[in-house]
Design an enzyme around this catalytic site. Sequence first.
Site, PDB file in Angstrom:
ATOM      1  CB  CYS A   4      -0.931   0.001   1.217  1.00 22.51           C
ATOM      2  SG  CYS A   4      -1.813   1.562   1.395  1.00 22.51           S
ATOM      3  CB  CYS A   7       0.816   1.390   4.407  1.00 21.54           C
ATOM      4  SG  CYS A   7      -0.828   1.000   5.046  1.00 21.54           S
ATOM      5  CG  ASP A  30      -2.323  14.448  -4.800  1.00 21.32           C
ATOM      6  OD1 ASP A  30      -3.316  13.819  -4.400  1.00 21.32           O
ATOM      7  OD2 ASP A  30      -1.772  14.228  -5.898  1.00 21.32           O
ATOM      8  CG  HIS A  99      -6.872   9.192  -0.171  1.00 18.67           C
ATOM      9  ND1 HIS A  99      -7.031   7.865  -0.509  1.00 18.67           N
ATOM     10  CD2 HIS A  99      -7.139   9.900  -1.302  1.00 18.67           C
ATOM     11  CE1 HIS A  99      -7.378   7.782  -1.779  1.00 18.67           C
ATOM     12  NE2 HIS A  99      -7.454   9.012  -2.291  1.00 18.67           N
TER      13      HIS A  99
HETATM   14  P1  5GP Z   1      -7.851   9.166  -5.375  1.00 17.06           P
HETATM   15  O1  5GP Z   1      -7.923   9.193  -6.873  1.00 17.06           O
HETATM   16  O2  5GP Z   1      -7.664   7.749  -4.879  1.00 17.06           O
HETATM   17  O3  5GP Z   1      -8.940   9.896  -4.684  1.00 17.06           O
HETATM   18  O4  5GP Z   1      -6.555   9.974  -4.991  1.00 17.06           O
HETATM   19  C1  5GP Z   1      -5.276   9.413  -4.936  1.00 17.06           C
HETATM   20  C2  5GP Z   1      -4.302  10.556  -4.949  1.00 17.06           C
HETATM   21  O5  5GP Z   1      -3.032  10.053  -4.555  1.00 17.06           O
HETATM   22  C3  5GP Z   1      -4.121  11.209  -6.319  1.00 17.06           C
HETATM   23  O6  5GP Z   1      -4.477  12.590  -6.222  1.00 17.06           O
HETATM   24  C4  5GP Z   1      -2.632  11.001  -6.621  1.00 17.06           C
HETATM   25  O7  5GP Z   1      -2.058  12.129  -7.251  1.00 17.06           O
HETATM   26  C5  5GP Z   1      -2.041  10.741  -5.253  1.00 17.06           C
HETATM   27  N1  5GP Z   1      -0.885   9.854  -5.252  1.00 17.06           N
HETATM   28  C6  5GP Z   1      -0.782   8.645  -5.853  1.00 17.06           C
HETATM   29  N2  5GP Z   1       0.418   8.100  -5.598  1.00 17.06           N
HETATM   30  C7  5GP Z   1       1.090   8.976  -4.818  1.00 17.06           C
HETATM   31  C8  5GP Z   1       2.395   8.958  -4.226  1.00 17.06           C
HETATM   32  O8  5GP Z   1       3.175   8.025  -4.352  1.00 17.06           O
HETATM   33  N3  5GP Z   1       2.740  10.059  -3.478  1.00 17.06           N
HETATM   34  C9  5GP Z   1       1.882  11.101  -3.300  1.00 17.06           C
HETATM   35  N4  5GP Z   1       2.314  12.131  -2.554  1.00 17.06           N
HETATM   36  N5  5GP Z   1       0.648  11.146  -3.838  1.00 17.06           N
HETATM   37  C10 5GP Z   1       0.255  10.103  -4.589  1.00 17.06           C
HETATM   38 ZN    ZN Z   2      -2.459   1.516   3.513  1.00 16.74          ZN
END
Ligand code: 5GP
Ligand code: ZN
Length: 113
Positions: A4, A7, A30, A99
Amino acid sequence: MKDCIFCKIVEGIIPSTKYYEDEHCYAFSDANPMAPIHILIVPKKHVASLADLEQIDDAALAACLRAAEKIAQKLGVKDGYRLASNCGKNAHQSVQHLHFHLLAGEKLSPKMG
Ligand code: 5GP
Ligand code: ZN
């Protein structure tokens, strides 16, 4: 939880820019910001989404929500912010660790859908 991303960020295995941390939650930038301020707030304990109601600790949930306002105050956010959590496929949840997106720093789209 193994494999994850969030995590691993909470554990410091994957580096992140930290904005806030307490015993229950962790907040970081993000990687693909959708606004001048785009911070993710996550519970430290793995839970996939808001759909996993019985697995979510109330204190952790409250800490995530309270963290948003604390961060906004710390950053001097003016004129408000949006706090959103994508839950499941139809909402395009892409990371399966609960999140909250904290978006601020400009006039956000009035569209929520
Ligand atoms: P979701 O689409 O699940 O609501 O949002 C996931 C968010 O996680 C996205 O805005 C994406 O840019 C961010 N994200 C994905 N992988 C990473 C990462 O490795 N580091 C950071 N800081 N953000 C991430
Ligand atoms: Zn997790």
